[in-house]
Design a protein around this motif. Structure first.
Motif, PDB file in Angstrom:
ATOM      1  N   ASP A   1      56.507  28.307  29.967  1.00 37.19           N
ATOM      2  CA  ASP A   1      57.703  29.129  30.010  1.00 37.19           C
ATOM      3  C   ASP A   1      57.441  30.509  29.411  1.00 37.19           C
ATOM      4  O   ASP A   1      57.898  31.529  29.926  1.00 37.19           O
ATOM      5  CB  ASP A   1      58.775  28.418  29.173  1.00 37.19           C
ATOM      6  N   TYR A   2      56.693  30.517  28.331  1.00 37.09           N
ATOM      7  CA  TYR A   2      56.332  31.772  27.659  1.00 37.09           C
ATOM      8  C   TYR A   2      55.469  32.647  28.575  1.00 37.09           C
ATOM      9  O   TYR A   2      55.705  33.853  28.713  1.00 37.09           O
ATOM     10  CB  TYR A   2      55.612  31.423  26.348  1.00 37.09           C
ATOM     11  N   ILE A   3      54.486  32.038  29.240  1.00 38.20           N
ATOM     12  CA  ILE A   3      53.603  32.810  30.141  1.00 38.20           C
ATOM     13  C   ILE A   3      54.420  33.374  31.312  1.00 38.20           C
ATOM     14  O   ILE A   3      54.266  34.529  31.699  1.00 38.20           O
ATOM     15  CB  ILE A   3      52.468  31.919  30.716  1.00 38.20           C
ATOM     16  N   MET A   4      55.316  32.547  31.853  1.00 40.81           N
ATOM     17  CA  MET A   4      56.125  33.011  32.980  1.00 40.81           C
ATOM     18  C   MET A   4      57.079  34.117  32.531  1.00 40.81           C
ATOM     19  O   MET A   4      57.322  35.072  33.268  1.00 40.81           O
ATOM     20  CB  MET A   4      56.935  31.863  33.596  1.00 40.81           C
ATOM     21  N   SER A   5      57.595  34.012  31.319  1.00 46.06           N
ATOM     22  CA  SER A   5      58.534  35.040  30.874  1.00 46.06           C
ATOM     23  C   SER A   5      57.792  36.359  30.705  1.00 46.06           C
ATOM     24  O   SER A   5      58.317  37.428  31.009  1.00 46.06           O
ATOM     25  CB  SER A   5      59.256  34.615  29.601  1.00 46.06           C
ATOM     26  N   ARG A   6      56.554  36.287  30.264  1.00 46.77           N
ATOM     27  CA  ARG A   6      55.746  37.500  30.140  1.00 46.77           C
ATOM     28  C   ARG A   6      55.520  38.117  31.525  1.00 46.77           C
ATOM     29  O   ARG A   6      55.664  39.320  31.727  1.00 46.77           O
ATOM     30  CB  ARG A   6      54.420  37.152  29.469  1.00 46.77           C
ATOM     31  N   TYR A   7      55.178  37.252  32.461  1.00 46.26           N
ATOM     32  CA  TYR A   7      54.947  37.698  33.835  1.00 46.26           C
ATOM     33  C   TYR A   7      56.183  38.424  34.384  1.00 46.26           C
ATOM     34  O   TYR A   7      56.092  39.508  34.947  1.00 46.26           O
ATOM     35  CB  TYR A   7      54.609  36.468  34.678  1.00 46.26           C
TER      36      TYR A   7
ATOM     37  N   SER B   1      50.550  50.735  38.033  1.00 46.27           N
ATOM     38  CA  SER B   1      50.785  49.740  36.991  1.00 46.27           C
ATOM     39  C   SER B   1      49.989  48.513  37.369  1.00 46.27           C
ATOM     40  O   SER B   1      49.851  48.190  38.537  1.00 46.27           O
ATOM     41  CB  SER B   1      52.243  49.313  36.943  1.00 46.27           C
ATOM     42  N   SER B   2      49.506  47.818  36.361  1.00 48.72           N
ATOM     43  CA  SER B   2      48.699  46.657  36.678  1.00 48.72           C
ATOM     44  C   SER B   2      48.755  45.673  35.522  1.00 48.72           C
ATOM     45  O   SER B   2      48.796  46.071  34.356  1.00 48.72           O
ATOM     46  CB  SER B   2      47.281  47.157  36.948  1.00 48.72           C
ATOM     47  N   ASP B   3      48.821  44.414  35.835  1.00 48.09           N
ATOM     48  CA  ASP B   3      48.901  43.417  34.763  1.00 48.09           C
ATOM     49  C   ASP B   3      48.164  42.149  35.142  1.00 48.09           C
ATOM     50  O   ASP B   3      48.101  41.763  36.296  1.00 48.09           O
ATOM     51  CB  ASP B   3      50.362  43.063  34.470  1.00 48.09           C
ATOM     52  N   LEU B   4      47.605  41.538  34.132  1.00 46.19           N
ATOM     53  CA  LEU B   4      46.940  40.252  34.257  1.00 46.19           C
ATOM     54  C   LEU B   4      47.768  39.298  33.395  1.00 46.19           C
ATOM     55  O   LEU B   4      47.754  39.404  32.186  1.00 46.19           O
ATOM     56  CB  LEU B   4      45.533  40.417  33.688  1.00 46.19           C
ATOM     57  N   PRO B   5      48.556  38.409  34.017  1.00 52.81           N
ATOM     58  CA  PRO B   5      49.496  37.612  33.226  1.00 52.81           C
ATOM     59  C   PRO B   5      48.814  36.665  32.232  1.00 52.81           C
ATOM     60  O   PRO B   5      49.285  36.466  31.128  1.00 52.81           O
ATOM     61  CB  PRO B   5      50.275  36.799  34.254  1.00 52.81           C
ATOM     62  N   TYR B   6      47.715  36.079  32.637  1.00 57.36           N
ATOM     63  CA  TYR B   6      47.001  35.172  31.736  1.00 57.36           C
ATOM     64  C   TYR B   6      45.577  35.100  32.230  1.00 57.36           C
ATOM     65  O   TYR B   6      45.320  35.124  33.428  1.00 57.36           O
ATOM     66  CB  TYR B   6      47.614  33.768  31.757  1.00 57.36           C
ATOM     67  N   ASP B   7      44.640  35.031  31.325  1.00 51.35           N
ATOM     68  CA  ASP B   7      43.248  34.934  31.758  1.00 51.35           C
ATOM     69  C   ASP B   7      42.518  33.959  30.857  1.00 51.35           C
ATOM     70  O   ASP B   7      42.871  33.793  29.704  1.00 51.35           O
ATOM     71  CB  ASP B   7      42.584  36.313  31.693  1.00 51.35           C
ATOM     72  N   PHE B   8      41.506  33.320  31.420  1.00 53.73           N
ATOM     73  CA  PHE B   8      40.684  32.462  30.572  1.00 53.73           C
ATOM     74  C   PHE B   8      39.370  33.172  30.327  1.00 53.73           C
ATOM     75  O   PHE B   8      39.089  34.217  30.905  1.00 53.73           O
ATOM     76  CB  PHE B   8      40.491  31.078  31.203  1.00 53.73           C
TER      77      PHE B   8
ATOM     78  N   ARG C   1      43.669  24.491  32.867  1.00 53.33           N
ATOM     79  CA  ARG C   1      43.109  23.236  33.404  1.00 53.33           C
ATOM     80  C   ARG C   1      44.149  22.132  33.406  1.00 53.33           C
ATOM     81  O   ARG C   1      44.047  21.169  34.166  1.00 53.33           O
ATOM     82  CB  ARG C   1      41.889  22.818  32.594  1.00 53.33           C
ATOM     83  N   SER C   2      45.143  22.253  32.535  1.00 53.90           N
ATOM     84  CA  SER C   2      46.188  21.229  32.477  1.00 53.90           C
ATOM     85  C   SER C   2      47.455  21.655  33.206  1.00 53.90           C
ATOM     86  O   SER C   2      48.219  20.815  33.660  1.00 53.90           O
ATOM     87  CB  SER C   2      46.560  20.930  31.024  1.00 53.90           C
ATOM     88  N   SER C   3      47.679  22.961  33.287  1.00 52.87           N
ATOM     89  CA  SER C   3      48.949  23.436  33.844  1.00 52.87           C
ATOM     90  C   SER C   3      48.757  24.048  35.228  1.00 52.87           C
ATOM     91  O   SER C   3      48.071  25.059  35.387  1.00 52.87           O
ATOM     92  CB  SER C   3      49.552  24.483  32.903  1.00 52.87           C
TER      93      SER C   3
ATOM     94  N   VAL D   1      50.293  27.678  35.334  1.00 47.55           N
ATOM     95  CA  VAL D   1      49.457  28.720  34.737  1.00 47.55           C
ATOM     96  C   VAL D   1      48.213  28.939  35.595  1.00 47.55           C
ATOM     97  O   VAL D   1      47.780  30.076  35.810  1.00 47.55           O
ATOM     98  CB  VAL D   1      49.096  28.358  33.278  1.00 47.55           C
ATOM     99  N   ASP D   2      47.671  27.853  36.134  1.00 50.38           N
ATOM    100  CA  ASP D   2      46.498  27.970  36.996  1.00 50.38           C
ATOM    101  C   ASP D   2      46.782  28.906  38.181  1.00 50.38           C
ATOM    102  O   ASP D   2      45.928  29.690  38.590  1.00 50.38           O
ATOM    103  CB  ASP D   2      46.088  26.575  37.490  1.00 50.38           C
ATOM    104  N   ALA D   3      48.005  28.803  38.706  1.00 48.47           N
ATOM    105  CA  ALA D   3      48.362  29.598  39.896  1.00 48.47           C
ATOM    106  C   ALA D   3      48.349  31.105  39.630  1.00 48.47           C
ATOM    107  O   ALA D   3      48.108  31.889  40.536  1.00 48.47           O
ATOM    108  CB  ALA D   3      49.744  29.166  40.404  1.00 48.47           C
ATOM    109  N   ILE D   4      48.594  31.513  38.395  1.00 42.11           N
ATOM    110  CA  ILE D   4      48.625  32.962  38.136  1.00 42.11           C
ATOM    111  C   ILE D   4      47.459  33.429  37.249  1.00 42.11           C
ATOM    112  O   ILE D   4      47.360  34.605  36.924  1.00 42.11           O
ATOM    113  CB  ILE D   4      49.967  33.406  37.490  1.00 42.11           C
TER     114      ILE D   4
END
Ligand code: NI
Length: 432
Positions: free
Chosen positions: A220-226, A355-362, A388-390, A393-396
């Motif tokens: 939820d936190y990652i999506m809210s950031r996105y 503008s450019s954003d990377l919502p989450y990265d490993f 790997r579990s979500s 999150v994997d999708a973005i």
């Protein structure tokens, strides 16, 4: 008793709309908040020009800084304290770094830094280590204490767990600004269950991790950031205001260089124009001063400077259109030519912005900005990288989204399009 451990006779509280209360018990924290360099953050808005789109977004870096401090205080005092991986000797340096992480931000920081080629992170370090009130308070804790705080903020501090609380992909900084910016803009994105995340946060030697049962709260936190990035932070109208702001400063700087004489000398900017500024010149600037100059410059005889300032103050912003730099560079070149023919300087009136954003990265070894991933702690104690579990999150993960726009004063052309065929031609091309 050491100054570091000294408690206030009575706890102080700040009423806060996001966290309800901000609690201060430590003398050091209270003294840091009272310094002039920290108080200056009351005069720097958290979201720059965003208030011209979301009128509630008048909140300041002062509020955000207190919020980050409060989140870190709760993580340490209510969560980590007493756990083997947490060294409570690091408490005060962590709290001070949380409170001071944005100390070097200037007025409308992004625009100001861009035009004068500055870096707010360097100013944060300079204020911490220079001849300042903040430095004097921190030095009372220990001679090396200002440097330790600076190292946590600069991410070079040896205790990685401490660094991760202030800067990682799930840190107190982001948790505060997402909620605070959502609250003040009034949007429904940006909310997530921070209480839950704080409850499932666990210390390890390398970083704070999340107990696997808290995965959905982190999603939820990652999506809210996105969502916040695309709905608020990159809002095209607030970018338009920022583009004008950049061009105002740019114009003033160019005029100064060409020997133009301002009706009223821009004394606060002079040392930045000449690049002779000292720390004190920077600390004494704030957004009120910039806005005062914009008001004064509305009456300058230079028509570009006065027009840009009038646009900013009265919120008569530039229009925008999507554009693809890969395929439409010819269109831009053509527009530049037509603008010049129409006697409208494209350097100030035709502007591309991305503008450019990377919502989450490993973690990808070797990348310039290696990002520490978020780890889930499984029931057997093993750590598993979040994507790997979500599936969500994997999708973005690792997907950079970029958005390009051009900005221009459409009103100039629409007003006179019937008298001036060149204006009509420009308008047609801009809208194509
Ligand atoms: Ni921050």
């Amino acid at each position: 008793m050491d100054y570091k451990d000294k408690k206030l006779v009575e706890e102080k509280v700040f009423k806060d709309p996001v966290h309800r209360y901000i609690h201060v018990r430590d003398q050091v924290i209270w003294d840091v908040i009272s310094t002039r360099e920290f108080q200056r953050l009351r005069r720097i808005k958290q979201l720059g020009t965003t208030y011209l789109v979301f009128h509630g977004a008048e909140h300041t870096r002062f509020q955000h800084s207190l919020g980050v401090y409060e989140i870190v205080r709760r993580i340490i005092d209510d969560g980590f304290n007493g756990q083997a991986e947490w060294n409570d000797e690091e408490r005060m340096v962590t709290l001070c770094a949380a409170l001071l992480h944005d100390l070097g931000h200037g007025p409308f920081s992004h625009a100001f830094e861009k035009v004068f080629d500055l870096d707010h992170e360097k100013f944060t370090q300079a204020i911490l280590l220079g001849d300042t009130e903040v430095n004097a308070v921190l030095r009372r804790v220990g001679d090396d204490f200002p440097q330790r705080v600076a190292d946590v903020i600069g991410k070079t501090y040896p205790d990685k767990l401490v660094v991760s609380l202030i800067s990682s992909q799930i840190d107190a900084d982001r948790m505060d600004y997402l909620q605070r910016d959502a609250y003040y803009t009034g949007v429904s994105y940006g909310h997530f269950d921070m209480e839950r995340i704080l409850r499932v946060m666990r210390p390890t030697d390398e970083q704070a991790v999340i107990k696997s049962s808290g995965m959905h709260a982190v999603e939820d936190y990652i999506m809210s950031r996105y969502q916040m990035y695309w709905q608020v932070y990159f809002h095209p109208v607030s970018r338009s205001a920022e583009v004008i702001l950049i061009k105002i400063l740019h114009r003033a700087k160019d005029l100064n260089e060409s020997g133009y004489s301002f009706a009223q000398q821009p004394v606060h900017f002079q040392s930045f124009f000449n690049r002779t500024f000292e720390l004190e010149d920077y600390i004494s600037l704030d957004e009120n001063i910039l806005l005062t100059y914009f008001q004064i410059w509305m009456k300058e005889k230079d028509s570009i400077l006065s027009d840009l300032c009038t646009r900013f103050i009265n919120r008569n912003l530039f229009q925008y259109a999507e554009f693809d730099p890969a395929t439409e560079y010819r269109k831009i070149a053509e527009l530049e030519k037509l603008f010049k023919e129409a006697d409208i300087d494209p350097d100030y009136y035709l502007l591309a912005d991305s503008s450019s954003d990377l919502p989450y990265d490993f973690y990808r070894p070797g990348e310039e900005n290696e990002r520490l991933p978020i780890y889930l702690q499984m029931a057997n104690g093993d750590l598993s990288e979040l994507s790997r579990s979500s599936d969500i999150v994997d999708a973005i993960s690792g997907k950079r989204r970029t958005d390009h726009k051009i900005y221009f004063p459409e009103d100039i052309f629409t007003k006179k399009q019937h008298e001036n065929p060149l204006y009509a031609q420009i308008l047609q091309l801009l809208r194509s």
